[in-house]
Design an enzyme around this catalytic site. Structure first.
Site, short mmCIF file in Angstrom:
data_model
loop_
_atom_site.label_atom_id
_atom_site.label_comp_id
_atom_site.label_asym_id
_atom_site.label_seq_id
_atom_site.Cartn_x
_atom_site.Cartn_y
_atom_site.Cartn_z
N TYR A 100 35.29 43.42 64.75
CA TYR A 100 34.67 43.44 63.49
C TYR A 100 33.41 43.93 63.54
O TYR A 100 32.91 44.61 62.78
CB TYR A 100 34.96 42.14 62.80
CG TYR A 100 34.53 42.11 61.40
CD1 TYR A 100 35.47 42.70 60.47
CD2 TYR A 100 33.52 41.23 61.09
CE1 TYR A 100 35.27 42.60 59.10
CE2 TYR A 100 33.09 41.23 59.83
CZ TYR A 100 33.96 42.00 58.70
OH TYR A 100 33.74 41.53 57.47
N LYS A 125 31.49 47.14 61.54
CA LYS A 125 30.57 46.97 60.56
C LYS A 125 29.05 47.30 60.94
O LYS A 125 28.42 48.09 60.33
CB LYS A 125 30.32 45.53 60.27
CG LYS A 125 31.64 44.94 59.57
CD LYS A 125 31.94 45.91 58.21
CE LYS A 125 33.19 45.12 57.53
NZ LYS A 125 33.35 45.75 56.06
#
Length: 256
Positions: free
Chosen positions: A161, A165
């Site tokens: 993740y 990002k």
């Protein structure tokens, strides 16, 4: 209408919002419509899309709902094509859709890595690639990428993740280098924990959520409206000089 109100108005603008059927995306559609924008709402949950359509239309704005799977290559392309068919151009792109997988680096399967990067990074790239040429032609546009504080500050079990990002934050800067000269502003918002359905899944258990909350100087998690209001500012002409920024909306988490 007073001059300051005009600077924050989105009257006559058209916005595409991904992840629109719930959480931050749903609230963003409502807030942008309340400011005057017509909405192309993209998501997977058709019941949620119907609800956001009703909310936007109750505010007197037009809403086109677009079911799409952003994990595929064709999903973002088809969503952009449908939005352009409906509105002719999109003035504001809000890349909000995101997914997560909470696993250590060693335990993360390559399938999870690819899924997260496909939705969180590749889909914003493909949507911008399809929609920004019209913004360049009209010399006006906004790209607002919803990233995460974990794209700036690493957390346990968030490697895939965080990588997706962090990549989105750098994509935002590359967009600025290429498009700011055409009066297209690109910025990234990095919220702390927001108790959306995805936030509840990860942080809803007090045994996990309370220690995280204790690390936030503001002493609480964020609210969807707080993210949507920042999106509104970045979507408006009041923010035209703000380009290529990674904006932490984190209650002070990264100040320490």
């Amino acid at each position: 209408m007073s001059e300051w109100t005009k600077r924050f108005s989105l009257a006559g603008r058209r916005a595409l919002v991904t992840g629109a059927s719930k959480g931050i995306g749903f609230e963003t559609c409502r807030v942008l419509a309340d400011a005057g924008a017509d909405i192309a709402a993209v998501g997977r949950d058709e019941a949620g899309l119907a609800a956001v359509k009703a909310e936007v239309e109750a505010l007197g704005r037009r809403c086109v709902t677009i079911p799409a799977d952003l994990a595929t290559v064709e999903g973002p392309k088809q969503a952009a094509a449908r939005a352009l068919e409906a509105f002719g151009t999109i003035d504001i792109l809000v890349n909000n859709a995101g997914v997560t997988s909470i696993k250590s680096i060693i335990d993360t399967p390559v399938e999870d890595w690819e899924w997260l990067n496909n939705v969180n990074l590749r889909a914003p790239f493909l949507l911008a690639q399809a929609l920004v040429p019209r913004m360049i032609e009209q010399r006006m546009g906004k790209v607002i990428n919803i990233s995460s504080q974990s794209g700036v500050a690493a957390l346990d079990d968030h490697a895939a993740y965080s990588a997706s990002k962090g990549g989105l934050n750098m994509l935002t800067k590359a967009m600025t280098v290429e498009w700011a000269k055409h009066n297209v502003q690109s910025n990234s918002i990095c919220p702390t924990v927001i108790l959306t359905p995805m936030g509840e899944m990860v942080w809803g258990d007090p045994a996990k959520g309370d220690p995280m909350k204790a690390k936030i100087p503001a002493g609480r998690f964020g609210r969807t409206t707080e993210v949507a209001d920042l999106i509104l500012f970045l979507a408006s002409s009041a923010s035209d000089m703000i380009c290529g920024q990674v904006i932490l909306l984190d209650g002070g988490f990264t100040a320490q």
